[in-house]
Design a protein around this motif. Structure first.
Motif, short mmCIF file in Angstrom:
data_model
loop_
_atom_site.label_atom_id
_atom_site.label_comp_id
_atom_site.label_asym_id
_atom_site.label_seq_id
_atom_site.Cartn_x
_atom_site.Cartn_y
_atom_site.Cartn_z
N SER A 199 0.81 0.25 9.78
CA SER A 199 -0.36 0.03 10.63
C SER A 199 -1.64 0.14 9.80
O SER A 199 -2.61 -0.58 10.05
CB SER A 199 -0.39 1.04 11.78
N ALA A 200 -1.65 1.03 8.79
CA ALA A 200 -2.85 1.19 7.97
C ALA A 200 -3.14 -0.07 7.17
O ALA A 200 -4.30 -0.47 7.01
CB ALA A 200 -2.68 2.39 7.04
N ASP A 201 -2.10 -0.71 6.62
CA ASP A 201 -2.30 -1.95 5.88
C ASP A 201 -2.89 -3.02 6.79
O ASP A 201 -3.77 -3.79 6.38
CB ASP A 201 -0.97 -2.44 5.31
N LEU A 202 -2.40 -3.07 8.03
CA LEU A 202 -2.92 -4.04 8.99
C LEU A 202 -4.40 -3.79 9.26
O LEU A 202 -5.22 -4.71 9.27
CB LEU A 202 -2.12 -3.96 10.29
N ILE A 203 -4.73 -2.51 9.48
CA ILE A 203 -6.13 -2.14 9.72
C ILE A 203 -7.00 -2.52 8.53
O ILE A 203 -8.10 -3.09 8.68
CB ILE A 203 -6.25 -0.62 9.98
N GLY A 204 -6.52 -2.22 7.32
CA GLY A 204 -7.29 -2.54 6.13
C GLY A 204 -7.52 -4.03 5.97
O GLY A 204 -8.62 -4.47 5.63
N ASP A 205 -6.48 -4.83 6.23
CA ASP A 205 -6.62 -6.29 6.11
C ASP A 205 -7.57 -6.84 7.17
O ASP A 205 -8.34 -7.78 6.90
CB ASP A 205 -5.24 -6.95 6.25
#
Length: 603
Positions: free
Chosen positions: A262-268
């Motif tokens: 989920s963090a990677d998604l938020i960052g992208d």
């Protein structure tokens, strides 16, 4: 109460025939455990399965001192995890008060599991739904932060601050003046703002600090920290306690947790250059749903993380809109309502939002905010958050108004609770700020709850309105599927499943003036405040957990197949055991709806 009668009130024993239940009840023995005594400790061989008759039991993991895995009360079961795995306790169970327990010996429990797949499925579901070790999404920042925080005054020379960072081997300092947080200085600031700029080290540290850093409360989740870091490009987040600064969380503090998906998604999303880029990233949400559900996360964790994604998309669109339109003429606040407002979004969600504008706005300022609302709403639609069929969006001028108008709205709905007012109030009681000037909302929720709770006629109308959403039960308490249309022979797990419980949670919040917006948090707060009986409240929470979890698992199955998730589930995908529990959950909801009408002259 006899053992068989007690077991008949709780799952999965309640599903057994009376004769079978009576036979199994004879295998249970009663035990009393004094307060502060261990029922068992991690690694010990388990004697059997335990059910709490009275008292409270705390489940803890000694490897994480002070961290409570769960707090259990009457009619809760524990110990099954270890019995299913290897017969050893996976955590420690400590009596928080004098506790009376029923214990089913391990051999009897295992023989019971062998009776059939459905009985085993109940305990296997519980095991998957309640992981022994909390994920980052379930862990409060109080358990992650470095405390107490290291603080310095703004006038401290840069050289002294650098020496503290070096000598104490820390990566940040909080700059505090007169007890208030003014800024933060990190090792990276020393390199980028001092060494690279050849700044005089005798200058005050206030000259290189990041001013007014964003803080999080101690009860925020670890995922909140990580998402904020990814979205804002920061590596340290101060934590605010009741009486001031409580600590600070750095990226290093989060490395032992696994929330990268989920963090990677938020960052992208936070770094997407345009709406098309946002949409490409948002297309990964169904995969995220599948991963989160497949990992055994509870529904409230999954929906919180899915909603965090929607929040990030919204805030990114707001920044894009301001970049294109220029700075706003007056302060504004974008708020979400509906499932996003409650942090309960799933794999399928439309958009429900509004704008609160400063009372200082001039007559011509709405041109700007109309354009901003259109930009953001169109962007949300492109990212999969489709337009609200009822136009409950900031693009509708009615839902894009100055604060004074919003106050009149709420006052009018409460004073004259006609059907339309009930519907609007129901939606707007779920408001949550997303981006902009949060102070525009401060006080409005409290004022509204107080005024609404004092008006018994309004409360009665709200209760009556909530009864329009009935759980799908027929006259014989069997599951009642849709009779016609595209989804014939399916259950609507939204309108007839979670919505009746959402409505009850909103009513409890109204009666108790509870500020929680999330449904599960509202139910827990209602029990704690005595707005609803402890037994009824806990039954309703259990019912909500079951219905919401089944709805998510249904959507995950669809997403795994590549289908678009929806809320229409065929009962045939469930085992008879699962259908029985779903029926029981809906019966609880119907009973609590009936109880909600008492004393309010429902029309």
């Amino acid at each position: 109460m006899a053992t068989a009668e007690f077991l008949a009130t709780i799952p999965p024993w309640a599903a057994l025939a009376p004769r079978e239940l009576a036979a199994i009840a004879e295998s249970f023995t009663e035990r009393t455990v004094p307060s502060a005594t261990a029922v068992f400790r991690k690694g010990e061989a388990l004697e059997g399965l335990f059910i709490i008759v009275s008292g409270q039991v705390q489940i803890v993991d000694p490897a994480n001192p002070g961290e409570t895995i769960s707090l259990l009360g009457p009619r809760n079961t524990f110990g099954e995890r270890g019995l299913i795995v290897d017969g050893l306790a996976q955590a420690s169970a400590i009596a928080l008060s004098d506790v009376t327990l029923l214990m089913l010996p391990a051999d009897d429990f295992r023989r019971l599991l062998e009776r059939g797949e459905e009985f085993y499925a109940f305990f296997a579901r519980r095991r998957a739904a309640r992981p022994a070790v909390k994920t980052l999404a379930e862990t409060q920042v109080a358990a992650l932060m470095s405390a107490p925080p290291r603080t310095v005054p703004p006038e401290m020379p840069i050289a002294e601050a650098a020496a503290i960072l070096r000598d104490e081997r820390i990566s940040s300092l909080l700059v505090v003046e007169a007890g208030a947080l003014r800024g933060i200085v990190t090792v990276r600031d020393m390199a980028a703002r001092v060494v690279a700029e050849r700044l005089d080290p005798s200058r005050p540290v206030a000259g290189i600090m990041t001013h007014d850093p964003t803080t999080l409360p101690a009860d925020a989740l670890g995922s909140d920290v990580l998402h904020m870091m990814m979205e804002r490009g920061i590596s340290h987040v101060p934590v605010a306690g009741v009486s001031g600064l409580a600590g600070i969380v750095s990226k290093t503090d989060l490395t032992r947790f696994q929330a990268e998906t989920s963090a990677d998604l938020i960052g992208d999303l936070a770094s997407a250059p345009d709406i098309e880029g946002l949409a490409i990233v948002a297309d990964r949400i169904p995969k995220l749903l599948v991963q989160l559900v497949g990992a055994g996360n509870r529904h409230e964790v999954v929906t919180r993380l899915i909603t965090d994604v929607a929040d990030t998309v919204t805030r990114r669109l707001l920044r894009m809109a301001e970049a294109e339109l220029g700075p706003p003429p007056v302060p504004y606040l974008w708020l979400a309502c509906g499932s996003q407002g409650r942090r309960e979004q799933t794999g399928t969600s439309d958009q429900d939002n509004c704008l609160i504008l400063s009372d200082a706005m001039a007559p011509g300022d709405d041109v700007y905010f109309a354009a901003l609302a259109t930009f953001v709403s169109d962007g949300l639609h492109r990212c999969g958050y489709v337009y609200c069929p009822g136009e409950m969006m900031a693009t509708n001028p009615k839902w894009r108004q100055p604060l004074a108008v919003w106050r009149r709205y709420f006052a009018g709905w409460i004073a004259k609770p006609d059907p339309m007012a009930q519907m609007l109030a129901s939606v707007m009681f779920d408001l949550r700020p997303i981006g902009g000037e949060v102070s525009l909302y401060e006080g409005l929720q409290g004022e509204t709850l107080e005024a609404a709770s004092r008006n018994s006629i309004f409360v009665a109308h709200m209760v009556s309105n909530s009864l329009k959403h009935a759980p799908p039960l027929n006259l014989l308490r069997g599951l009642a599927t849709l009779r016609s249309g595209e989804h014939r022979n399916h259950l609507d797990m939204k309108l007839n499943g979670v919505v009746p419980i959402v409505d009850l949670g909103r009513i409890y919040a109204l009666r108790g003036r509870l500020t929680a917006v999330n449904t599960r948090a509202r139910l827990e707060a209602a029990v704690a405040a005595g707005v609803v009986s402890e037994r009824g409240g806990h039954d309703l929470i259990d019912a909500y957990d079951l219905v919401a979890q089944m709805r998510l698992e249904h959507q995950a199955r669809q997403a795994r197949r590549g289908d678009r998730p929806d809320n229409f589930m065929a009962p045939t995908v469930l085992s008879e055991f699962e259908r029985s529990h779903l029926r029981n959950a809906f019966v609880v909801v119907r009973q609590m709806q009936a109880a909600a009408t008492q004393g309010h002259g429902v029309m």
